[in-house]
Design a protein around this motif. Structure first.
Motif, mmCIF file in Angstrom:
data_model
loop_
_atom_site.group_PDB
_atom_site.id
_atom_site.type_symbol
_atom_site.label_atom_id
_atom_site.label_comp_id
_atom_site.label_asym_id
_atom_site.label_seq_id
_atom_site.Cartn_x
_atom_site.Cartn_y
_atom_site.Cartn_z
ATOM 1 N N GLU A 55 31.768 82.106 83.680
ATOM 2 C CA GLU A 55 31.779 82.719 82.339
ATOM 3 C C GLU A 55 30.438 82.550 81.639
ATOM 4 O O GLU A 55 30.308 82.884 80.456
ATOM 5 C CB GLU A 55 32.884 82.085 81.483
ATOM 6 C CG GLU A 55 34.283 82.175 82.065
ATOM 7 C CD GLU A 55 34.619 80.972 82.962
ATOM 8 O OE1 GLU A 55 33.721 80.139 83.183
ATOM 9 O OE2 GLU A 55 35.760 80.886 83.447
ATOM 10 N N LEU A 114 35.535 77.839 84.333
ATOM 11 C CA LEU A 114 35.287 76.625 83.553
ATOM 12 C C LEU A 114 36.358 75.556 83.807
ATOM 13 O O LEU A 114 36.027 74.397 84.090
ATOM 14 C CB LEU A 114 35.233 76.991 82.067
ATOM 15 C CG LEU A 114 35.054 75.840 81.076
ATOM 16 C CD1 LEU A 114 33.731 75.128 81.303
ATOM 17 C CD2 LEU A 114 35.139 76.363 79.648
ATOM 18 N N GLU A 115 37.621 75.933 83.706
ATOM 19 C CA GLU A 115 38.689 74.942 83.865
ATOM 20 C C GLU A 115 38.728 74.375 85.278
ATOM 21 O O GLU A 115 39.021 73.197 85.478
ATOM 22 C CB GLU A 115 40.050 75.557 83.520
ATOM 23 C CG GLU A 115 40.275 75.767 82.024
ATOM 24 C CD GLU A 115 39.786 77.107 81.532
ATOM 25 O OE1 GLU A 115 38.942 77.730 82.220
ATOM 26 O OE2 GLU A 115 40.236 77.545 80.458
ATOM 27 N N LEU A 130 32.008 78.450 72.808
ATOM 28 C CA LEU A 130 32.504 79.214 71.666
ATOM 29 C C LEU A 130 31.920 80.621 71.622
ATOM 30 O O LEU A 130 32.602 81.564 71.228
ATOM 31 C CB LEU A 130 32.209 78.461 70.365
ATOM 32 C CG LEU A 130 33.024 77.167 70.210
ATOM 33 C CD1 LEU A 130 32.543 76.372 69.005
ATOM 34 C CD2 LEU A 130 34.507 77.473 70.088
ATOM 35 N N ALA A 131 30.662 80.792 72.052
ATOM 36 C CA ALA A 131 30.084 82.143 72.054
ATOM 37 C C ALA A 131 30.704 82.982 73.170
ATOM 38 O O ALA A 131 31.121 84.111 72.941
ATOM 39 C CB ALA A 131 28.570 82.067 72.232
ATOM 40 N N ASN A 132 30.774 82.421 74.367
ATOM 41 C CA ASN A 132 31.184 83.223 75.513
ATOM 42 C C ASN A 132 32.696 83.410 75.604
ATOM 43 O O ASN A 132 33.166 84.441 76.060
ATOM 44 C CB ASN A 132 30.679 82.595 76.813
ATOM 45 C CG ASN A 132 29.169 82.655 76.922
ATOM 46 O OD1 ASN A 132 28.483 82.686 75.906
ATOM 47 N ND2 ASN A 132 28.656 82.684 78.129
ATOM 48 N N LEU A 133 33.440 82.381 75.199
ATOM 49 C CA LEU A 133 34.900 82.456 75.323
ATOM 50 C C LEU A 133 35.601 82.533 73.975
ATOM 51 O O LEU A 133 36.833 82.514 73.908
ATOM 52 C CB LEU A 133 35.430 81.278 76.140
ATOM 53 C CG LEU A 133 35.020 81.304 77.618
ATOM 54 C CD1 LEU A 133 35.561 80.099 78.362
ATOM 55 C CD2 LEU A 133 35.478 82.589 78.298
ATOM 56 N N GLY A 134 34.832 82.606 72.895
ATOM 57 C CA GLY A 134 35.404 82.907 71.581
ATOM 58 C C GLY A 134 36.086 81.744 70.891
ATOM 59 O O GLY A 134 36.043 81.646 69.676
ATOM 60 N N MET A 135 36.747 80.902 71.650
ATOM 61 C CA MET A 135 37.492 79.771 71.076
ATOM 62 C C MET A 135 37.674 78.747 72.188
ATOM 63 O O MET A 135 37.461 79.050 73.358
ATOM 64 C CB MET A 135 38.846 80.239 70.565
ATOM 65 C CG MET A 135 39.732 80.806 71.663
ATOM 66 S SD MET A 135 41.184 81.683 71.071
ATOM 67 C CE MET A 135 40.499 83.310 70.744
ATOM 68 N N VAL A 136 38.066 77.531 71.815
ATOM 69 C CA VAL A 136 38.320 76.516 72.833
ATOM 70 C C VAL A 136 39.612 76.901 73.560
ATOM 71 O O VAL A 136 40.650 77.048 72.920
ATOM 72 C CB VAL A 136 38.464 75.113 72.201
ATOM 73 C CG1 VAL A 136 38.721 74.076 73.285
ATOM 74 C CG2 VAL A 136 37.206 74.756 71.415
ATOM 75 N N PRO A 137 39.560 77.090 74.878
ATOM 76 C CA PRO A 137 40.776 77.498 75.590
ATOM 77 C C PRO A 137 41.862 76.431 75.499
ATOM 78 O O PRO A 137 41.566 75.234 75.471
ATOM 79 C CB PRO A 137 40.311 77.641 77.047
ATOM 80 C CG PRO A 137 38.824 77.750 76.986
ATOM 81 C CD PRO A 137 38.405 76.976 75.778
ATOM 82 N N SER A 154 33.173 86.000 71.682
ATOM 83 C CA SER A 154 32.918 85.817 70.251
ATOM 84 C C SER A 154 32.501 87.145 69.612
ATOM 85 O O SER A 154 32.865 87.432 68.473
ATOM 86 C CB SER A 154 31.842 84.759 70.027
ATOM 87 O OG SER A 154 30.670 85.080 70.754
ATOM 88 N N MET A 168 35.584 89.320 69.270
ATOM 89 C CA MET A 168 36.403 88.875 68.136
ATOM 90 C C MET A 168 35.882 89.429 66.822
ATOM 91 O O MET A 168 36.647 89.704 65.904
ATOM 92 C CB MET A 168 36.429 87.339 68.077
ATOM 93 C CG MET A 168 37.365 86.732 69.085
ATOM 94 S SD MET A 168 37.189 84.945 69.180
ATOM 95 C CE MET A 168 37.917 84.446 67.624
ATOM 96 N N GLN A 181 34.871 89.857 81.933
ATOM 97 C CA GLN A 181 35.477 88.513 81.873
ATOM 98 C C GLN A 181 36.978 88.614 82.158
ATOM 99 O O GLN A 181 37.650 89.518 81.660
ATOM 100 C CB GLN A 181 35.286 87.902 80.479
ATOM 101 C CG GLN A 181 33.849 87.670 80.112
ATOM 102 C CD GLN A 181 33.322 86.292 80.507
ATOM 103 O OE1 GLN A 181 33.904 85.600 81.351
ATOM 104 N NE2 GLN A 181 32.216 85.907 79.908
ATOM 105 N N ASN A 201 41.181 83.354 77.839
ATOM 106 C CA ASN A 201 40.887 83.613 76.430
ATOM 107 C C ASN A 201 40.776 85.108 76.123
ATOM 108 O O ASN A 201 40.872 85.506 74.966
ATOM 109 C CB ASN A 201 39.590 82.910 76.018
ATOM 110 C CG ASN A 201 39.839 81.481 75.584
ATOM 111 O OD1 ASN A 201 40.903 80.931 75.852
ATOM 112 N ND2 ASN A 201 38.861 80.884 74.929
#
Lengths: 252, 118
Positions: free
Chosen positions: A75, A138-139, A165-172, B36, B39, B52, B56
């Motif tokens: 990611e 990531l996980e 936070l930039a690439n996945l928007g929020m903490v999974p 992000s 969103m 992706q 998420n």
């Protein structure tokens, strides 16, 4: 017995193409000692080859050095992977390299990737392109680092690029990370307002040091020893271990 | 406004996750691989194109109530992510094509980056 140890867990060497040429073992160790650091981690992009040289350079100084890596996942999220031993880090590097595209580094674009010894003398130039993404989620990467006995900390989550936070928007959900790292520029009031979910996480501030000046001494661990197990306890606030972050940067 | 089902048929997309909203109308499109950015820029009833396939993606699509997410370049979400998409009513559409190609085809079908003004 527990003791306070100041740490910077995110330091690049000249093996990272984007690091300054001053990032050689003796200068990193000298700077760390001047900053009062008791622990640093060597975290080059997708590689671990200079960690042992920094460990040797720190011998006799009282500075502990963890071998590590800053992994770039599928990611394009950067993940700090920290280990107790060079053997563990090299096992992880072998796994990561099997997942990297087999591309040649082009120094004129990315910069050189030097492997050096404890004195900072040139040993060889790494020809493989390290500034790439490993084909691992990531996980999955976090689970593999844990299986090898390491710590996994998503890097500079407040950065606008290559970050969780930039690439996945929020903490999974079910991320499984041991902590989250924020940059030295993170301002708690604005940062927690923008990402309220960060309040629920143990946070560390590191330098993400590409120059000696970038190194930070703002994350304090209260632990019995500078080991992965002890750091893990501190990040969970278990068995009397804990972390404290100085949110107000000192001018150095 | 074009129905999602027509996009699925014309672009030859594989439907995974929730297939209950294929009659939904798509008002506009957005493409980015930074979640992000999606969103901040994608909105209700948009179709979002990305390579992706992380879990998420489903969270963002659900949060924004997107019409669907088109996942490009043959990337396939894991079973857990697909199960989550089903339970959250999120439609995931898979294709081996690149994002560039998909956006071109969507444009040819009349999907734009902004909704049409009424």
């Amino acid at each position: 017995m527990l003791r306070p140890i100041l740490a910077d867990l995110h330091i690049h060497t000249v093996l990272s193409a984007c690091a300054e040429v001053e990032m050689i073992p003796p200068l990193i160790v000298r700077r760390a000692c001047r900053l009062g650091l008791g622990l640093i981690a060597v975290t080059d992009h997708n590689a671990c080859a200079n960690a042992e040289a920094v460990i040797r350079a720190a011998e006799g100084t009282g500075l502990a050095v963890l071998p590590g890596m800053e992994l770039q996942t599928r990611e394009e999220v950067h993940l700090l992977c920290l280990f107790d031993t060079v053997e563990q880090s090299l096992a992880w590097q072998a796994e990561v390299w099997s997942l990297l595209p087999p591309l040649e580094n082009r120094e004129e674009f990315f910069g050189p990737q030097y492997v050096v010894d404890a004195e900072g003398q040139w040993v060889r130039t790494e020809g493989r392109l390290l500034a790439a993404s490993a084909d691992i989620a990531l996980e999955q990467a976090i689970a593999r680092v844990h299986a090898l006995g390491g710590l996994a900390i998503p890097a500079h989550v407040d950065r606008p690029s290559f970050s969780l936070l930039a690439n996945l928007g929020m903490v999974p959900a079910n991320l499984g990370a041991d902590a989250l790292e924020v940059t030295a520029r993170f301002q708690p009031e604005a940062g927690f307002a923008q990402w309220p979910e960060l309040r629920g996480w143990p946070l560390v501030v590191d330098g993400d040091a590409h120059t000696l000046n970038d190194m930070q001494n703002r994350t304090l661990f209260k632990v019995a020893a500078p080991t992965v197990r002890e750091l893990s306890l501190a990040l969970r606030g278990a068995e009397g271990r804990k972390i404290t972050v100085d949110w107000h940067p000192t001018k150095s | 406004m074009i129905a999602l089902a027509e996009i699925v048929q014309k672009l030859n997309l594989e439907v995974v996750g929730s297939a209950e909203n294929l009659d939904r109308r798509v008002v506009a499109g957005y493409a980015s691989d930074l979640l992000s950015c999606a969103m901040n820029r994608a909105k209700k009833d948009y179709v979002w194109v990305t390579l992706q396939s992380h879990a998420n993606v489903v969270a963002v699509a659900s949060l924004l109530d997107l019409a669907a997410v088109i996942i490009t370049e043959g990337n396939r979400p894991d079973d857990e992510t697909i199960a989550r998409a089903e339970s959250e009513g999120v439609c995931l559409l898979l294709t081996p094509k690149t994002t560039f190609t998909v956006v071109g085809e969507l444009t040819a079908l009349g999907v734009r980056g902004e909704p049409e003004q009424p």
